[in-house]
Enzyme design. Sequence first.
Site, PDB file in Angstrom:
ATOM      1  N   GLN A 125       0.680  -1.244  -0.084  1.00 28.39           N
ATOM      2  CA  GLN A 125      -0.109  -0.102   0.064  1.00 28.39           C
ATOM      3  C   GLN A 125       0.626   1.037  -0.491  1.00 28.39           C
ATOM      4  OE1 GLN A 125      -1.401   0.514   3.818  1.00 28.39           O
ATOM      5  NE2 GLN A 125      -3.915   1.645   2.670  1.00 28.39           N
ATOM      6  N   SER A 128       0.769   6.566   2.711  1.00 27.41           N
ATOM      7  CA  SER A 128       1.793   7.676   3.944  1.00 27.41           C
ATOM      8  C   SER A 128       2.827   8.362   2.306  1.00 27.41           C
ATOM      9  CB  SER A 128       1.604   7.354   5.049  1.00 27.41           C
ATOM     10  OG  SER A 128       0.544   6.953   5.969  1.00 27.41           O
ATOM     11  N   GLU A 243     -10.808  -1.543   6.224  1.00 25.28           N
ATOM     12  CA  GLU A 243      -9.077  -1.910   6.757  1.00 25.28           C
ATOM     13  C   GLU A 243      -9.604  -1.527   8.478  1.00 25.28           C
ATOM     14  OE1 GLU A 243      -4.635  -0.363   7.339  1.00 25.28           O
ATOM     15  OE2 GLU A 243      -5.667   0.496   6.390  1.00 25.28           O
TER      16      GLU A 243
END
Length: 392
Positions: A125, A128, A243
Amino acid sequence: MKRESEALQALRGEIRAFLAERFDPDLRARLRRGEFPKRADLVAWQRALNQRGWGAPNWAREFGGTGWNDFEQLAFLEECSAVCAPAPHVFNITMLGPVLNQFGSPEQRAEWLPKLLNADVLFCQGFSEPGSGSDLASLRTRAERDGDHYVVNGQKIWTTAAHYSDWIFCLVRTDPQAKKQKGISFLLIDLKSPGITVRPIISIDGRHSLNEVFFDNVRVPAGQLVGEENKGWDYARFLLGNERASIAGVAKSRERLGYARELARATRQAGNGRSLADDPLFHARALRLEAEIEALDRTQSRMLNDSNPAGRVAGASVLKVKGTELQQRVQDLLVDISATAGLRLPGDSGFGADVREALGVAHLYSRAASIYGGTNEVQKNLLAKHVFDTTP
């Protein structure tokens, strides 16, 4: 005690039988100690689940999933957690798969879903960035259209498993002039593409699970855009909702508390030689944690029964905050039991024979639980907004 239908009890029996037959005892021992699974472990387990037809408990049957309802999915995760078996691959199955099922093109679903189910590729993923972790919408990684490609420049950070993943799903800014939530797109990027550099981040537990990922004029085919350009923020919110709903970890906390009690029974107190499990303070502490875990379990059940979408979104934040706090407190108990053995870091060959050695690094790693998936402080802001928005 939960009151479950005969069908759900029968499903639990099937899951337990499968786990007893197919889950590797050596892997179970390593994970129970608090170690990380390896890439080979994750691939082998995902393929075993897929072969059984359980590779994606949270997907509809039309996409290759089980078609299970929320309570069947929860039963599966609980039975896996009870024996420390990994859940289906989190980035492939819990995160990316539902986004493709909901927003991907038919061609993307045909190409990617079988690969995700069978772990033929592993995704990580890319959300950030430095300076835009909790404020995800402030991300600065750019993707500029150039013919039938996007050219991507920027940096991601805290990217779990990038060092052994094949692809990364990324949020990128495609319209820098738009309001920050409006100019973001969702791209699938091959980590072998020229211009990508992955650098390790060694965390406080001494282990390598996190990475920085740099993009330097990386060319990404436009067909790897998921959904519509500049709609990526909507897809990210959808993904993060999934999530957070699974991040409570009730069954995992219950298993860890059981492990703490087992270790306490085998640990002798200095001075009197009695089992630590007989100590009134330990007993009271364990009982309080057990009561809070059971309370969270009932909260989770109520959320699954809530038909109000706004209530379920707020409920996911409740589960995330309370669930991760409980995970950390159970790890606090375990690290106290570990005593000086928990001060050791793994060497090149891993930990020694003392099962308590891995508990120290597991405790350190657990500090991140209240950060990933959206920090608990952000979740509390979302809950406050929900309360004010629904107050008459």
